[in-house]
Design a protein around this motif. Structure first.
Motif, PDB file in Angstrom:
ATOM      1  N   LYS A 124      39.732  65.342  47.850  1.00  0.00           N
ATOM      2  CA  LYS A 124      39.895  64.802  46.595  1.00  0.00           C
ATOM      3  C   LYS A 124      38.809  63.480  46.465  1.00  0.00           C
ATOM      4  CE  LYS A 124      44.523  65.924  44.786  1.00  0.00           C
ATOM      5  NZ  LYS A 124      45.683  65.457  45.156  1.00  0.00           N
ATOM      6  N   ILE A 125      38.244  63.229  48.000  1.00  0.00           N
ATOM      7  CA  ILE A 125      37.248  62.162  47.793  1.00  0.00           C
ATOM      8  C   ILE A 125      35.748  62.623  47.224  1.00  0.00           C
ATOM      9  CG2 ILE A 125      36.119  60.301  48.973  1.00  0.00           C
ATOM     10  CD1 ILE A 125      39.059  60.089  50.431  1.00  0.00           C
ATOM     11  N   GLN A 126      35.497  62.241  46.076  1.00  0.00           N
ATOM     12  CA  GLN A 126      34.194  63.045  45.579  1.00  0.00           C
ATOM     13  C   GLN A 126      33.387  62.035  45.153  1.00  0.00           C
ATOM     14  OE1 GLN A 126      33.393  66.073  46.030  1.00  0.00           O
ATOM     15  NE2 GLN A 126      35.416  67.065  46.851  1.00  0.00           N
ATOM     16  N   LEU A 127      32.207  61.999  44.950  1.00  0.00           N
ATOM     17  CA  LEU A 127      31.421  60.999  44.454  1.00  0.00           C
ATOM     18  C   LEU A 127      31.101  61.382  43.053  1.00  0.00           C
ATOM     19  CD1 LEU A 127      28.495  60.513  47.139  1.00  0.00           C
ATOM     20  CD2 LEU A 127      30.819  59.774  46.805  1.00  0.00           C
ATOM     21  N   ASN A 128      31.320  60.462  41.911  1.00  0.00           N
ATOM     22  CA  ASN A 128      30.817  60.530  40.655  1.00  0.00           C
ATOM     23  C   ASN A 128      29.471  59.716  40.480  1.00  0.00           C
ATOM     24  OD1 ASN A 128      30.694  59.966  37.908  1.00  0.00           O
ATOM     25  ND2 ASN A 128      32.812  60.342  37.659  1.00  0.00           N
ATOM     26  N   MET A 129      28.429  60.840  40.325  1.00  0.00           N
ATOM     27  CA  MET A 129      27.000  60.206  40.389  1.00  0.00           C
ATOM     28  C   MET A 129      26.755  59.443  38.880  1.00  0.00           C
ATOM     29  SD  MET A 129      25.552  60.120  43.058  1.00  0.00           S
ATOM     30  CE  MET A 129      25.336  61.005  44.490  1.00  0.00           C
ATOM     31  N   PRO A 130      27.376  59.972  37.772  1.00  0.00           N
ATOM     32  CA  PRO A 130      27.077  59.231  36.630  1.00  0.00           C
ATOM     33  C   PRO A 130      27.484  57.924  36.533  1.00  0.00           C
ATOM     34  CG  PRO A 130      27.712  61.409  36.239  1.00  0.00           C
ATOM     35  CD  PRO A 130      27.892  61.257  37.698  1.00  0.00           C
ATOM     36  N   LEU A 131      28.784  57.708  37.146  1.00  0.00           N
ATOM     37  CA  LEU A 131      29.367  56.360  37.358  1.00  0.00           C
ATOM     38  C   LEU A 131      28.253  55.513  37.938  1.00  0.00           C
ATOM     39  CD1 LEU A 131      33.209  56.705  37.378  1.00  0.00           C
ATOM     40  CD2 LEU A 131      32.019  56.236  35.112  1.00  0.00           C
ATOM     41  N   PHE A 132      27.999  55.968  39.150  1.00  0.00           N
ATOM     42  CA  PHE A 132      27.072  55.261  39.951  1.00  0.00           C
ATOM     43  C   PHE A 132      25.788  54.820  39.363  1.00  0.00           C
ATOM     44  CE2 PHE A 132      23.407  55.147  43.018  1.00  0.00           C
ATOM     45  CZ  PHE A 132      23.744  54.073  43.813  1.00  0.00           C
ATOM     46  N   LYS A 133      25.117  55.763  38.779  1.00  0.00           N
ATOM     47  CA  LYS A 133      23.785  55.627  37.904  1.00  0.00           C
ATOM     48  C   LYS A 133      24.139  54.330  36.984  1.00  0.00           C
ATOM     49  CE  LYS A 133      20.159  57.967  35.906  1.00  0.00           C
ATOM     50  NZ  LYS A 133      20.089  57.895  34.530  1.00  0.00           N
ATOM     51  N   ALA A 134      25.034  54.436  36.155  1.00  0.00           N
ATOM     52  CA  ALA A 134      25.450  53.584  35.001  1.00  0.00           C
ATOM     53  C   ALA A 134      25.644  52.114  35.847  1.00  0.00           C
ATOM     54  CB  ALA A 134      26.604  53.942  34.266  1.00  0.00           C
ATOM     55  N   PHE A 135      26.407  52.032  36.777  1.00  0.00           N
ATOM     56  CA  PHE A 135      26.629  50.776  37.284  1.00  0.00           C
ATOM     57  C   PHE A 135      25.285  50.162  37.902  1.00  0.00           C
ATOM     58  CE2 PHE A 135      27.160  47.927  40.966  1.00  0.00           C
ATOM     59  CZ  PHE A 135      27.846  47.033  40.411  1.00  0.00           C
ATOM     60  N   ALA A 136      24.412  50.915  38.477  1.00  0.00           N
ATOM     61  CA  ALA A 136      23.125  50.692  39.339  1.00  0.00           C
ATOM     62  C   ALA A 136      22.022  50.251  37.804  1.00  0.00           C
ATOM     63  CB  ALA A 136      22.756  51.690  39.805  1.00  0.00           C
ATOM     64  N   GLU A 137      22.349  50.943  36.837  1.00  0.00           N
ATOM     65  CA  GLU A 137      21.450  50.593  35.734  1.00  0.00           C
ATOM     66  C   GLU A 137      21.742  48.979  35.202  1.00  0.00           C
ATOM     67  OE1 GLU A 137      20.199  54.848  33.991  1.00  0.00           O
ATOM     68  OE2 GLU A 137      21.776  53.654  33.032  1.00  0.00           O
ATOM     69  N   GLY A 138      23.089  48.847  35.020  1.00  0.00           N
ATOM     70  CA  GLY A 138      23.565  47.519  34.666  1.00  0.00           C
ATOM     71  C   GLY A 138      23.148  46.617  35.421  1.00  0.00           C
ATOM     72  N   PHE A 139      23.488  46.765  36.671  1.00  0.00           N
ATOM     73  CA  PHE A 139      23.233  45.584  37.881  1.00  0.00           C
ATOM     74  C   PHE A 139      21.669  45.438  38.113  1.00  0.00           C
ATOM     75  CE2 PHE A 139      22.886  43.988  42.009  1.00  0.00           C
ATOM     76  CZ  PHE A 139      23.796  43.300  42.232  1.00  0.00           C
ATOM     77  N   LEU A 140      20.857  46.406  38.304  1.00  0.00           N
ATOM     78  CA  LEU A 140      19.468  46.286  38.322  1.00  0.00           C
ATOM     79  C   LEU A 140      18.461  45.759  37.053  1.00  0.00           C
ATOM     80  CD1 LEU A 140      18.808  49.463  40.387  1.00  0.00           C
ATOM     81  CD2 LEU A 140      18.314  47.089  41.269  1.00  0.00           C
TER      82      LEU A 140
END
Ligand code: ADP
Ligand code: MG
Ligand code: MG
Length: 379
Positions: A273-289
């Motif tokens: 069940k441990i899977q990566l959610n790339m859209p959430l990562f991308k959205a976070f990275a966009e906000g942070f950067l």
């Protein structure tokens, strides 16, 4: 119960609150501090938040409070220069006691502090939308940016070596060699995993010591529920400032991603069940950067993805250490809970490793998009 409520009201009255106390409610889902909302009967005055500080974890409450004051005052001074900024909403405000202190010690030796309450906000334990993830990135990125010009040596290292993996590995080795509960024999694959990764995971520390990464002021507890969002899910304020101290940006980026990219619980038993959610990562990275890219150098930007692997590895090492020590630090709900937590974190590290190139590409793409929109050249 009434007696307890009376006691909370009595404690609240040590602080210089405006208005009249109308009622109190236990509040929030934090794991570290006990939190109460002090409601104001005077509707023109704010509510307040009374917190018992966990002084077993935070042993120097004076230095802790000084760190928070330093940081919040610094942010306030900056907000004063921004037209339209709302200081009461965008940064926490500590309330003084009648003795002109920012904490109160009660007759049982407990420490209490009070913040102005942020009206009409919410915090989420689990991120569900890319919009929320982006807002979380914006909030922690902006927080970092507000503190970019702070001399990190002005702050006390409130928990020394908190995110120093070399220190955490030393604690792990100590636990292994003591093997107080004869558990080492049951965790050979996990020990192998830790040892195989130890050298690579020390890179941020090495780069920092070599002067290749700037020592900044970092939050060090960038779980998503430490951002308050307003009624439109727009980030309003970063909270939970207890662990603010000198650190590397990769710690804050990495710990936030740890809690955002994988929607399974921290102690998930079913590793599938441990899977990566790339859209959430991308959205976070966009906000942070979007907030931080202007002043980060190439090495620091590259360190962010290393931090994404480091933080789950580090917490996994800490869970396994506690398992070997007989579960003395983290509260456990069943035998083997800490081992299960460690396995879940190591599984996350494996997934992140498999997808390293994609994580890296997302960060670099975001950096270049931001740079070109700012009119500067590509990395
Ligand atoms: P912990 O260290 O226990 O996580 P927090 O400082 O994060 O403690 O507070 C616990 C919860 O209380 C937060 O998740 C948030 O929901 C709420 N909270 C904290 N500070 C405020 C505030 N100033 N205004 C409104 N809610 C707050
Ligand atoms: Mg919190
Ligand atoms: Mg906290």
């Amino acid at each position: 119960d009434i007696e307890k409520d009376q006691n909370i009201i009595k404690l609240a009255n040590n602080f210089t609150i405006t208005g009249v106390i109308g009622g109190i409610k236990p509040f929030g889902s934090g794991h570290i501090n006990d939190t109460y909302r002090i409601c104001n009967a005077d509707k023109n005055e704010p509510d307040f938040l009374l917190q018992r500080i966990n002084h077993h974890i935070f042993k120097d409450v004076g230095a802790l409070t000084d760190n928070i004051l330093y940081v919040t005052n610094h942010i306030k001074n900056k907000l004063r220069l921004i037209p339209g900024a709302d200081i009461d909403k965008q940064v926490l405000t500590l309330i003084k006691t009648g003795n002109n202190l920012f904490y109160h010690k009660d007759e049982n030796g407990n420490y209490w502090r009070m913040y102005r309450f942020m009206q009409n906000t919410k915090s989420y334990d689990v991120v569900t939308t890319t919009r929320q993830a982006y807002q979380g990135g914006l909030a922690f990125g902006n927080f970092q940016t507000m503190l970019e010009d702070v001399d990190a040596s002005k702050l006390t290292e409130i928990i020394p070596d908190f995110h120093n993996i070399l220190f955490r590995l030393k604690q792990f080795e100590q636990a292994m060699s003591e093997d107080k509960f004869n558990r080492v024999k049951d965790v050979k694959p996990e020990i192998l995993f830790i040892n195989q990764h130890a050298d690579g995971m020390a890179e941020i520390e090495r780069m920092g010591k070599a002067g290749q990464l700037p020592l900044r002021v970092t939050h060090n507890d960038t779980k998503f529920n430490n951002v308050l969002l307003d009624e439109n899910d727009v980030a309003q304020c970063v909270i939970d400032l207890d662990t603010i101290m000198p650190g590397y940006t990769a710690f804050d980026f990495g710990d936030a991603v740890r809690t955002i990219i994988n929607r399974a619980p921290e102690d998930e038993a079913d590793l599938e069940k441990i899977q990566l959610n790339m859209p959430l990562f991308k959205a976070f990275a966009e906000g942070f950067l979007s907030q931080t890219v202007q002043y980060m150098g190439a090495a620091e930007i590259r360190s962010l993805v290393k931090g994404v692997l480091l933080l789950p590895y580090m917490i996994g090492v800490r869970f396994l250490t506690d398992y070997l020590n007989g579960d003395v630090y983290y509260k456990v709900k069943f035998a083997g809970h800490n081992l299960q937590r460690a396995r879940a974190q190591f599984q996350l590290v494996k997934k992140l490793e498999e997808n390293y190139a994609e994580l890296y590409a997302i960060v670099m793409q975001t950096v270049n998009d931001n740079k070109s929109s700012n009119g500067t050249e590509d990395l």
